[in-house]
Enzyme design. Structure first.
Site, PDB file in Angstrom:
ATOM      1  N   GLY A  88      -3.337  -3.937   0.202  1.00  0.00           N
ATOM      2  CA  GLY A  88      -2.040  -4.601   0.345  1.00  0.00           C
ATOM      3  C   GLY A  88      -1.136  -3.825   1.277  1.00  0.00           C
ATOM      4  O   GLY A  88       0.082  -3.781   1.093  1.00  0.00           O
ATOM      5  N   ALA A  89      -1.729  -3.227   2.321  1.00  0.00           N
ATOM      6  CA  ALA A  89      -0.977  -2.322   3.211  1.00  0.00           C
ATOM      7  C   ALA A  89      -0.472  -3.002   4.466  1.00  0.00           C
ATOM      8  O   ALA A  89       0.128  -2.347   5.322  1.00  0.00           O
ATOM      9  CB  ALA A  89      -1.848  -1.123   3.585  1.00  0.00           C
ATOM     10  N   SER A 118       1.857  -5.257   4.625  1.00  0.00           N
ATOM     11  CA  SER A 118       3.268  -5.628   4.506  1.00  0.00           C
ATOM     12  C   SER A 118       3.862  -4.936   3.287  1.00  0.00           C
ATOM     13  O   SER A 118       3.159  -4.260   2.520  1.00  0.00           O
ATOM     14  CB  SER A 118       3.419  -7.153   4.368  1.00  0.00           C
ATOM     15  N   GLY A 119       5.168  -5.113   3.102  1.00  0.00           N
ATOM     16  CA  GLY A 119       5.836  -4.645   1.897  1.00  0.00           C
ATOM     17  C   GLY A 119       5.727  -3.149   1.650  1.00  0.00           C
ATOM     18  O   GLY A 119       5.710  -2.345   2.578  1.00  0.00           O
ATOM     19  N   ILE A 120       5.634  -2.791   0.362  1.00  0.00           N
ATOM     20  CA  ILE A 120       5.616  -1.364   0.025  1.00  0.00           C
ATOM     21  C   ILE A 120       4.329  -0.702   0.488  1.00  0.00           C
ATOM     22  O   ILE A 120       4.315   0.508   0.742  1.00  0.00           O
ATOM     23  CB  ILE A 120       5.856  -1.129  -1.482  1.00  0.00           C
ATOM     24  N   GLY A 121       3.243  -1.452   0.607  1.00  0.00           N
ATOM     25  CA  GLY A 121       2.002  -0.869   1.109  1.00  0.00           C
ATOM     26  C   GLY A 121       2.155  -0.389   2.535  1.00  0.00           C
ATOM     27  O   GLY A 121       1.720   0.718   2.887  1.00  0.00           O
ATOM     28  N   SER A 127       4.074  -3.277 -12.666  1.00  0.00           N
ATOM     29  CA  SER A 127       5.407  -3.871 -12.592  1.00  0.00           C
ATOM     30  C   SER A 127       6.039  -3.848 -13.970  1.00  0.00           C
ATOM     31  O   SER A 127       5.339  -3.860 -14.997  1.00  0.00           O
ATOM     32  CB  SER A 127       5.316  -5.312 -12.103  1.00  0.00           C
ATOM     33  N   TYR A 171       1.172 -13.563 -14.044  1.00  0.00           N
ATOM     34  CA  TYR A 171       1.555 -12.339 -13.340  1.00  0.00           C
ATOM     35  C   TYR A 171       1.817 -11.204 -14.343  1.00  0.00           C
ATOM     36  O   TYR A 171       1.316 -10.083 -14.167  1.00  0.00           O
ATOM     37  CB  TYR A 171       2.798 -12.593 -12.489  1.00  0.00           C
TER      38      TYR A 171
END
Length: 289
Positions: free
Chosen positions: A20-21, A23-26, A148, A175
């Site tokens: 998951g790298a 975009s976002g925190i990745g 989360s 989720y």
């Protein structure tokens, strides 16, 4: 006693795999850990974004769709071929889905993308992680799981891991269950890896202002109050890059502090063991620890 994560240190000669790298925190974590000297394996679903991030951080791009377990197996084979040592596996990929759908493998998409795919990847990379730990300082090899605070909304039933029954609630129920599964997986990993030199941790990044979760309604309102992707990535960066994590393996961090608040069943050892056994059966993963 509450403990706080120390800052990450120099990462020269360390290899870090981040899913998951793209975009976002990745992506933010890849940038910061690369700045500290790490060699980053950038894993993402979108080819253009994944290649772009890899070029930015001087790493290698790996494209894999976690809704297809065959692609996860191919990903593991490529990582093993390219990296003789892996110091950190950051299972960061995941999502929330508005509709109840099935993956190519026949599992509910949230369950597979957020838990099963990471479980399979971890199992396939485990021999390399264990080998790396043998030649590394104690606690230098880690498996980091992005969970989360949504885990507290979850509930895991071994007879309904795909949340096939009951209300869908915009995907939040599935989720929450998947984020609790991330914690249960981490706890069982820590138990099985005791004494090997490989540690496992999970964390809540905070409510992050990224593309995750889409837009509209409460999601849009919440993002106005959210932390940035750089702030959300900070727990991942510190768990991957701190010289020592000041908490026992298996802990869950709420941002930078542990212990974080969890669903009441997070400490159910039998549930964690049952989830592991079901995951091995569903993915046909090698049960290497």
């Amino acid at each position: 006693m509450t403990v706080t994560l120390p800052e990450a240190t120099d990462q020269t000669d360390r290899t870090i795999v981040i899913t998951g790298a793209s975009s976002g925190i990745g992506r933010s974590a890849a940038r910061e850990l690369s700045r500290l000297g790490a060699k980053i394996a950038v894993v993402g679903r979108n080819p253009d974004r994944t290649t772009s991030v890899a070029a930015e951080v001087g790493g290698r791009a790996y494209v894999s769709d976690f809704a297809d377990l065959a692609q996860v197996r191919d990903l593991a084979a490529s990582l093993l071929a390219d990296h003789p040592r892996i110091h950190v596996l950051a299972n960061n990929a995941g999502g929330i889905f508005a509709e109840r759908t099935s993956s190519r493998d026949g599992f509910e998409t949230t369950f597979q993308s957020n838990h099963l795919a990471g479980f399979l990847l971890t199992s396939l990379l485990m021999p390399r992680l264990l080998e790396t730990a043998e030649s590394s300082p104690a606690g230098a090899v880690r498996i980091v799981q992005t969970s989360s605070a949504g885990n507290r909304m979850g509930g895991v039933r071994l007879d309904d891991l795909g949340t096939a029954t009951g209300p869908w609630v915009g995907g939040m129920r599935a989720y929450g269950a998947s984020k609790l599964e991330n914690v249960l997986f981490t706890r069982e990993l820590a138990r099985r890896l005791r004494g090997t030199g490989v540690e496992a941790f999970a964390f809540h990044p905070g409510f992050v202002a990224s593309g995750f979760g889409g837009t509209g309604g409460l999601m849009t309102l919440g993002k106005r109050l959210a932390v940035t992707t750089e702030e959300g990535a900070e727990p991942l960066v510190r768990l991957a890059g701190a010289a020592r994590v000041p908490a026992p393996s298996g802990n869950y961090f709420d941002r930078l502090q542990a212990p974080g608040r969890l669903h009441r069943s997070a400490d159910d050892a039998e549930l964690a063991r049952g989830l592991w056994e079901c995951s091995v059966r569903f993915t046909e993963a090698p049960d290497t620890v």
